[in-house]
Design a protein around this motif. Structure first.
Motif, PDB file in Angstrom:
ATOM      1  N   ILE A  28      -0.403   4.799  -1.138  1.00 17.91           N
ATOM      2  CA  ILE A  28      -1.067   4.728  -2.445  1.00 17.91           C
ATOM      3  C   ILE A  28      -2.558   4.991  -2.226  1.00 17.91           C
ATOM      4  CG2 ILE A  28      -1.618   3.250  -4.414  1.00 17.91           C
ATOM      5  CD1 ILE A  28       0.990   1.696  -3.780  1.00 17.91           C
ATOM      6  N   PRO A  29      -3.124   6.003  -2.868  1.00 14.90           N
ATOM      7  CA  PRO A  29      -4.540   6.333  -2.662  1.00 14.90           C
ATOM      8  C   PRO A  29      -5.472   5.210  -3.124  1.00 14.90           C
ATOM      9  CG  PRO A  29      -3.384   8.130  -3.767  1.00 14.90           C
ATOM     10  CD  PRO A  29      -2.461   6.939  -3.757  1.00 14.90           C
ATOM     11  N   GLY A  30      -6.633   5.155  -2.501  1.00 13.08           N
ATOM     12  CA  GLY A  30      -7.644   4.171  -2.863  1.00 13.08           C
ATOM     13  C   GLY A  30      -7.999   4.249  -4.336  1.00 13.08           C
ATOM     14  N   ALA A  78      -3.898   8.235   2.753  1.00  9.32           N
ATOM     15  CA  ALA A  78      -3.699   9.104   1.592  1.00  9.32           C
ATOM     16  C   ALA A  78      -4.694  10.251   1.562  1.00  9.32           C
ATOM     17  CB  ALA A  78      -3.785   8.286   0.296  1.00  9.32           C
ATOM     18  N   GLN A  94      -6.232   3.073  -6.745  1.00  9.35           N
ATOM     19  CA  GLN A  94      -5.037   2.888  -7.559  1.00  9.35           C
ATOM     20  C   GLN A  94      -4.478   1.490  -7.316  1.00  9.35           C
ATOM     21  OE1 GLN A  94      -2.016   5.854  -7.312  1.00  9.35           O
ATOM     22  NE2 GLN A  94      -3.428   7.572  -7.543  1.00  9.35           N
ATOM     23  N   SER A 139      -3.568   2.222   3.458  1.00  7.33           N
ATOM     24  CA  SER A 139      -2.922   3.296   2.688  1.00  7.33           C
ATOM     25  C   SER A 139      -3.971   4.268   2.138  1.00  7.33           C
ATOM     26  CB  SER A 139      -2.082   2.726   1.547  1.00  7.33           C
ATOM     27  OG  SER A 139      -2.876   2.135   0.533  1.00  7.33           O
ATOM     28  N   ALA A 140      -5.115   3.763   1.744  1.00 11.77           N
ATOM     29  CA  ALA A 140      -6.168   4.644   1.228  1.00 11.77           C
ATOM     30  C   ALA A 140      -6.624   5.617   2.297  1.00 11.77           C
ATOM     31  CB  ALA A 140      -7.344   3.815   0.707  1.00 11.77           C
ATOM     32  N   ALA A 183      -3.142  -0.229  -3.780  1.00 14.10           N
ATOM     33  CA  ALA A 183      -3.689   0.428  -2.596  1.00 14.10           C
ATOM     34  C   ALA A 183      -4.236  -0.606  -1.621  1.00 14.10           C
ATOM     35  CB  ALA A 183      -4.783   1.406  -2.994  1.00 14.10           C
ATOM     36  N   THR A 184      -4.143  -0.308  -0.360  1.00 17.92           N
ATOM     37  CA  THR A 184      -4.756  -1.111   0.701  1.00 17.92           C
ATOM     38  C   THR A 184      -5.714  -0.202   1.460  1.00 17.92           C
ATOM     39  OG1 THR A 184      -3.057  -0.584   2.344  1.00 17.92           O
ATOM     40  CG2 THR A 184      -2.674  -2.533   0.943  1.00 17.92           C
ATOM     41  N   GLY A 219       0.790  -1.219   0.000  1.00 22.31           N
ATOM     42  CA  GLY A 219       0.000   0.000   0.000  1.00 22.31           C
ATOM     43  C   GLY A 219       0.826   1.275   0.000  1.00 22.31           C
ATOM     44  N   TYR A 220       2.129   1.141  -0.024  1.00 23.96           N
ATOM     45  CA  TYR A 220       3.008   2.314   0.000  1.00 23.96           C
ATOM     46  C   TYR A 220       3.998   2.251  -1.156  1.00 23.96           C
ATOM     47  CZ  TYR A 220       1.145   3.289   4.598  1.00 23.96           C
ATOM     48  OH  TYR A 220       0.294   3.566   5.629  1.00 23.96           O
TER      49      TYR A 220
END
Length: 122
Positions: A106-108, A121, A110, A117-118, A113-114, A11-12
């Motif tokens: 990483i934004p939701g 973000a 994409q 992370s969403a 993404a997790t 997620g990153y």
């Protein structure tokens, strides 16, 4: 600070690699700890005096490694490992090391993404 033993963080996205960071300590037990542990060893079981020293050592080296990474501008450490060794008969060396990196969530929506992370973000 995110610290992981893996080579990446789900997620990153790794934006920059800042190099190896480490924390190190060399410890010995004091006379009282060695004395009590000597008697405890006769009956077997866990040597709580030494367990405490090792936990404290690991915490100290982790904090030193994290401080090293923060000084370089990192917000995460990947591929973190512990290493231990003996110096002479009465000293133990404990080292924590890894790679300091800058990561971004990483934004939701994409790829990669997790939910964690969403959320970060946003």
């Amino acid at each position: 600070m995110i610290v992981v033993t893996t080579n990446d963080i789900p997620g990153y996205r790794v934006e920059a690699v800042l190099g190896e960071v480490m924390g190190l300590t060399v410890r010995s037990a004091n006379f009282g700890q060695n004395f009590v542990a000597g008697f405890r060893s006769l009956g077997g079981g866990e040597m709580t005096e030494y367990t405490k020293i090792m936990y404290e050592s690991r915490n100290d080296v982790m904090n030193r490694m994290i401080a090293d990474a923060q000084q370089r501008g990192a917000n995460a450490i990947v591929a973190m490992r512990f290493d231990t060794g003996d110096i002479a008969q009465n000293f133990s060396e404990v080292c924590a090391y890894g790679t300091a990196v800058v990561v971004s969530p990483i934004p939701g929506g994409q790829p990669g993404a997790t939910s964690q992370s969403a959320g970060q973000a946003q």
